[in-house]
Design an enzyme around this catalytic site. Structure first.
Site, short mmCIF file in Angstrom:
data_model
loop_
_atom_site.label_atom_id
_atom_site.label_comp_id
_atom_site.label_asym_id
_atom_site.label_seq_id
_atom_site.Cartn_x
_atom_site.Cartn_y
_atom_site.Cartn_z
N CYS A 180 0.51 -1.45 -0.29
CA CYS A 180 -0.20 -0.36 -0.11
C CYS A 180 0.69 1.25 0.04
O CYS A 180 0.36 2.35 -0.02
CB CYS A 180 -0.88 0.26 1.37
SG CYS A 180 -2.11 -1.63 1.30
N ASN A 238 -10.40 0.14 1.27
CA ASN A 238 -8.45 0.35 1.11
C ASN A 238 -8.55 -0.26 -0.34
O ASN A 238 -8.49 -1.81 -0.99
CB ASN A 238 -7.94 -1.20 2.18
CG ASN A 238 -6.67 -0.62 2.09
OD1 ASN A 238 -5.88 -0.30 1.32
ND2 ASN A 238 -6.14 -1.25 2.87
N HIS A 242 -2.90 6.81 3.44
CA HIS A 242 -3.33 5.69 2.85
C HIS A 242 -4.40 5.20 3.84
O HIS A 242 -4.82 5.46 5.10
CB HIS A 242 -2.57 4.46 3.05
CG HIS A 242 -2.95 2.89 2.40
ND1 HIS A 242 -3.78 2.67 1.32
CD2 HIS A 242 -2.72 1.81 3.23
CE1 HIS A 242 -3.73 1.82 1.56
NE2 HIS A 242 -3.79 0.95 2.43
#
Lengths: 79, 329
Positions: free
Chosen positions: B114, B284, B254
């Site tokens: 990520c 996500n 993030h």
């Protein structure tokens, strides 16, 4: 400040509960309204404040305020 | 004069179909209340069986090129951060470069979980400052729902699909890529892993039956490392930049979990209005989450100069990264 008071202060700040509610018998999830992520954050605050590492397995056995105080004493945290 | 790198255009793309928490309640033992309080997620966009990472990446990149005013011949390199490429090889970046009509430029994928998009920005800064390239497309693109275990109630509620892109140029005006911090710790690589499909555990009937091609995550330990890594990335990037945290106008972190975003904001002492949150709508999306949020913030007029923006991420590896981007007035 005594160890008990320091632990209480951390719990009050994290969970937004009143200090009177933080008895040794108080269970984080059933009495103090913590969810699983609150518990992770609480353990991180104990780690940061008392300069120690609480493993995942140990964390899962620390269910009440008294458990934490006993654990900290057993791991050399001074009164 | 010292060469500098600027973000001069952004774009994003998400698939049309939306999966709500109510939909998930019918698929696994979960509830809207449980998902919302622990993650902040309400909906996520999911690809259909005909759509892959390159499709989302191509649209996002085309929009970033348009925003920057670039023609295909202006682009000198393209790289994509992804853990869900179309194929192990060829690189998804090569497919995207071809579809954008770029002329035989270097194009490659890399994996940094990520943190990938921020890793990409740091690489782009280095390529531009060294004089190797003047104009680069950096993309974060994922189809995480293709490797989601829809029977794992703890993880399947988390992920979504999408792509975001940024045009990086040696010529402003734009967002100046400034101080950064990046790192990794492979000693805790097992916290977040797709166990099979690579050379350690090649795909077999057994690996498929054992569910080893899905995302496996130790949620609580990852959470712990994420909070600390994000905090450290932000503070060290600010220090390198010579910027005080009181001068930060916007945090785009993030979007993995609202509680991690909140903890990072608290470390920077930022009020909620200085924190960009869209996890409620997208879930996500791994390396795509920051460029999607950045593009939304640009197009909504939230980043009007002068603005100091902090981008921060953590992910599989574990990896972490932060960078300061300044839009000067």
């Amino acid at each position: 400040m005594s160890l008990e008071n320091r632990v209480t202060e951390i719990i009050v700040n994290k969970l937004g509960v009143r200090a009177e509610e933080v008895s040794a018998e108080a269970n984080f999830q059933t009495d103090l309204g913590a969810d699983s992520l609150d518990l992770v954050e609480l353990m991180m605050d104990f780690e940061d404040s008392f300069k120690l590492k609480i493993s995942d397995e140990d964390s899962s056995s620390l269910k009440s305020v008294g458990d934490v105080i006993k654990y900290l004493k057993a791991h050399g945290v001074e009164e | 004069m010292k060469r500098q790198a600027f973000i001069t255009g952004t774009g994003h793309a998400v698939p049309e179909a939306i999966l709500t928490n109510a939909d998930l309640e019918k698929m696994v033992d979960t509830s809207d209340e449980w998902i919302t309080t622990r993650t902040g997620i309400k909906t996520r966009h999911i690809t259909d069986s005909n759509t892959a990472t390159s499709d989302l990446a191509t649209t996002a990149a085309a929009r970033a090129m348009e925003a920057a005013g670039w023609k295909p011949e202006d682009v000198q390199a393209l790289f994509i951060a992804t853990v869900t490429p179309d194929h192990a090889f060829p690189a998804t970046a090569c497919l995207v470069a071809d579809r954008l009509g770029l002329s035989r430029v270097p194009a490659w994928d890399f994996a940094a979980g990520c943190s990938g998009f921020v890793y990409g920005l740091i690489q782009a800064r280095a390529f531009v400052e060294s004089g190797i390239f003047d104009r680069i497309l950096v993309i974060g693109a994922e189809c995480l729902t293709k490797i989601t275990n829809w029977k794992d109630r703890a993880s399947c509620v988390l992920f979504g699909d999408g792509a975001g892109a940024a045009a990086i140029s040696s010529q402003g005006p734009g967002g100046l890529l400034g101080g950064y911090h990046w790192g990794s710790d492979g000693a805790i690589s097992d916290l977040l892993v797709q166990a099979a499909g690579g050379s350690r555990n090649p795909a077999t009937h057994e690996t498929v039956e054992a569910g080893m091609h899905y995302i496996a995550m130790n949620g609580s330990e990852t959470f712990k490392h994420a909070v600390r890594a994000m905090r450290e990335s932000c503070l060290l990037a600010l220090e390198m930049d010579g910027t005080d945290k009181s001068d930060v106008d916007l945090l785009i972190s993030h979007q993995a979990n609202y509680r991690i975003i909140d903890a990072t904001a608290r470390a920077l002492e930022l009020p909620p209005e200085k924190v960009y949150v869209n996890i409620d709508r997208y879930g996500n999306t791994s390396s795509a989450s920051i460029p999607i949020a950045l593009d939304e913030a640009m197009r909504r007029g939230i980043i009007t100069p002068p603005k100091t923006v902090v981008l921060a991420a953590f992910g599989a590896g574990l990896t972490w990264a932060g960078i300061i981007v300044k839009w000067n007035g």
